[in-house]
Write an enzyme that holds these catalytic residues in place. Structure first.
Site, PDB file in Angstrom:
ATOM      1  N   LYS A 111      38.315  35.176  44.165  1.00 41.08           N
ATOM      2  CA  LYS A 111      38.087  34.728  45.542  1.00 41.08           C
ATOM      3  C   LYS A 111      36.637  34.288  45.758  1.00 41.08           C
ATOM      4  O   LYS A 111      36.375  33.252  46.325  1.00 41.08           O
ATOM      5  CB  LYS A 111      38.399  35.852  46.557  1.00 41.08           C
ATOM      6  CG  LYS A 111      39.843  36.298  46.560  1.00 41.08           C
ATOM      7  CD  LYS A 111      40.109  37.312  47.675  1.00 41.08           C
ATOM      8  CE  LYS A 111      39.377  38.632  47.474  1.00 41.08           C
ATOM      9  NZ  LYS A 111      39.878  39.454  46.365  1.00 41.08           N
ATOM     10  N   ARG A 170      42.663  42.774  54.954  1.00 39.51           N
ATOM     11  CA  ARG A 170      43.110  43.463  53.746  1.00 39.51           C
ATOM     12  C   ARG A 170      44.309  44.359  54.015  1.00 39.51           C
ATOM     13  O   ARG A 170      44.769  45.048  53.116  1.00 39.51           O
ATOM     14  CB  ARG A 170      41.967  44.319  53.214  1.00 39.51           C
ATOM     15  CG  ARG A 170      41.423  43.827  51.880  1.00 39.51           C
ATOM     16  CD  ARG A 170      40.282  44.749  51.504  1.00 39.51           C
ATOM     17  NE  ARG A 170      39.986  44.707  50.114  1.00 39.51           N
ATOM     18  CZ  ARG A 170      39.079  43.912  49.551  1.00 39.51           C
ATOM     19  NH1 ARG A 170      38.409  43.061  50.280  1.00 39.51           N
ATOM     20  NH2 ARG A 170      38.855  43.984  48.264  1.00 39.51           N
ATOM     21  N   ARG A 193      32.724  41.567  34.956  1.00 44.02           N
ATOM     22  CA  ARG A 193      32.028  40.824  36.013  1.00 44.02           C
ATOM     23  C   ARG A 193      30.567  41.263  36.144  1.00 44.02           C
ATOM     24  O   ARG A 193      30.250  42.434  36.073  1.00 44.02           O
ATOM     25  CB  ARG A 193      32.756  41.058  37.332  1.00 44.02           C
ATOM     26  CG  ARG A 193      32.030  40.520  38.547  1.00 44.02           C
ATOM     27  CD  ARG A 193      32.965  40.269  39.683  1.00 44.02           C
ATOM     28  NE  ARG A 193      33.538  41.478  40.252  1.00 44.02           N
ATOM     29  CZ  ARG A 193      34.483  41.462  41.205  1.00 44.02           C
ATOM     30  NH1 ARG A 193      34.960  40.316  41.633  1.00 44.02           N
ATOM     31  NH2 ARG A 193      34.939  42.582  41.677  1.00 44.02           N
ATOM     32  N   ARG A 205      28.537  45.802  39.540  1.00 42.82           N
ATOM     33  CA  ARG A 205      28.816  46.580  40.743  1.00 42.82           C
ATOM     34  C   ARG A 205      29.253  47.993  40.379  1.00 42.82           C
ATOM     35  O   ARG A 205      29.974  48.191  39.420  1.00 42.82           O
ATOM     36  CB  ARG A 205      29.933  45.909  41.551  1.00 42.82           C
ATOM     37  CG  ARG A 205      29.436  44.869  42.516  1.00 42.82           C
ATOM     38  CD  ARG A 205      30.539  43.995  43.042  1.00 42.82           C
ATOM     39  NE  ARG A 205      31.732  44.728  43.472  1.00 42.82           N
ATOM     40  CZ  ARG A 205      32.796  44.144  44.031  1.00 42.82           C
ATOM     41  NH1 ARG A 205      32.797  42.845  44.223  1.00 42.82           N
ATOM     42  NH2 ARG A 205      33.838  44.861  44.376  1.00 42.82           N
ATOM     43  N   ARG A 241      41.563  50.453  43.185  1.00 40.75           N
ATOM     44  CA  ARG A 241      41.484  49.238  44.000  1.00 40.75           C
ATOM     45  C   ARG A 241      42.740  48.392  43.851  1.00 40.75           C
ATOM     46  O   ARG A 241      43.214  47.784  44.805  1.00 40.75           O
ATOM     47  CB  ARG A 241      40.250  48.422  43.621  1.00 40.75           C
ATOM     48  CG  ARG A 241      38.969  49.042  44.183  1.00 40.75           C
ATOM     49  CD  ARG A 241      37.742  48.588  43.440  1.00 40.75           C
ATOM     50  NE  ARG A 241      37.511  47.165  43.493  1.00 40.75           N
ATOM     51  CZ  ARG A 241      36.745  46.501  42.635  1.00 40.75           C
ATOM     52  NH1 ARG A 241      36.138  47.136  41.659  1.00 40.75           N
ATOM     53  NH2 ARG A 241      36.580  45.209  42.764  1.00 40.75           N
TER      54      ARG A 241
END
Ligand code: ADP
Ligand code: ZN
Length: 211
Positions: free
Chosen positions: A13, A88, A122, A152, A163
């Site tokens: 996204k 969400r 990531r 992160r 998640r």
């Protein structure tokens, strides 16, 4: 045009959002980025958000909806924006429909099997850009702003599992929600490069804006 970007964690996204922002000049609003900035600044919102984010859960709706409502009251979003990471769950989607008008929901659909590697590989920059280690060739600086890349806290295998559960239980029903509103556009994102996913999205946005 006002857009909602939907997709599992790791669907891309943020990557698509920054390409869409560049080409179509829509303001990119990421609730995750807003929370991370608050955590970094040790604000009251940051303190609340941190425990939820670290546990892979959603930050409470009241907090999240207020943030988005405030952000959408600013002048710079008047000519169009993209929401990345909001709504969400169904409650947030219904709230959003009370204070905003959404034209389109772009759903980025990715095989679950690809998500873990994408998220754990990531690397992000505080400017909002994100990269995957497989294409960085060891680089540690952001190509856009020169900032130092980091991983992160919630991009670890343990939190990612939670998640993904949160996504499938709470967020995935939004696909149906926007489909029922006639606003859904789904794009498949597999192993092809982000530019190819973007080409599909850009064609749709151009078609809609009659360019
Ligand atoms: P990703 O899409 O990779 O999971 P985000 O940066 O969008 O990452 O979100 C990181 C975390 O911030 C989420 O796991 C969640 O805890 C919190 N968060 C972001 N957006 C929302 C939202 N709309 N409602 C509740 N919590 C949110
Ligand atoms: Zn950067």
């Amino acid at each position: 045009m006002n857009i909602v970007l939907l997709g599992a964690p790791g669907a891309g996204k943020g990557t698509q959002a920054s390409m869409i922002e560049e080409r179509f000049h829509l303001v990119h609003i990421s609730t995750g980025d807003i929370f991370r900035a608050n955590i970094k600044g040790s604000t009251p919102i940051g303190k609340v958000a941190k425990s939820y984010i670290d546990a892979g859960k959603l930050v409470p709706d009241e907090v999240t909806c207020d943030i988005v409502k405030d952000r959408l009251a600013a002048d710079d979003v008047k000519s169009g924006y993209m929401l990345d990471g909001f709504p969400r769950n169904l409650f947030q989607a219904a709230e959003l429909d009370r204070f905003a008008h959404i034209d389109l929901c772009i759903n980025i659909d990715v095989d679950v099997s690809l998500l873990l590697d994408r998220i754990c590989g990531r690397r992000v920059c505080s400017c909002g850009e994100s990269y995957h280690v497989s294409t960085l060739n060891g680089a540690t600086a952001c190509k856009k702003c020169g900032g130092t890349l980091y991983q992160r806290d919630d991009d670890n295998p343990e939190t990612v599992g939670k998640r993904l559960d949160t996504y499938f239980n709470e967020t995935a029903p939004l696909v149906e929600y926007y489909k029922n509103q006639g606003k859904l556009f789904t794009v498949k994102s597999g192993k092809q490069p982000p530019e190819e996913v973007f080409a599909v999205i850009a064609a749709e946005l151009e078609r809609r804006s009659g360019k």
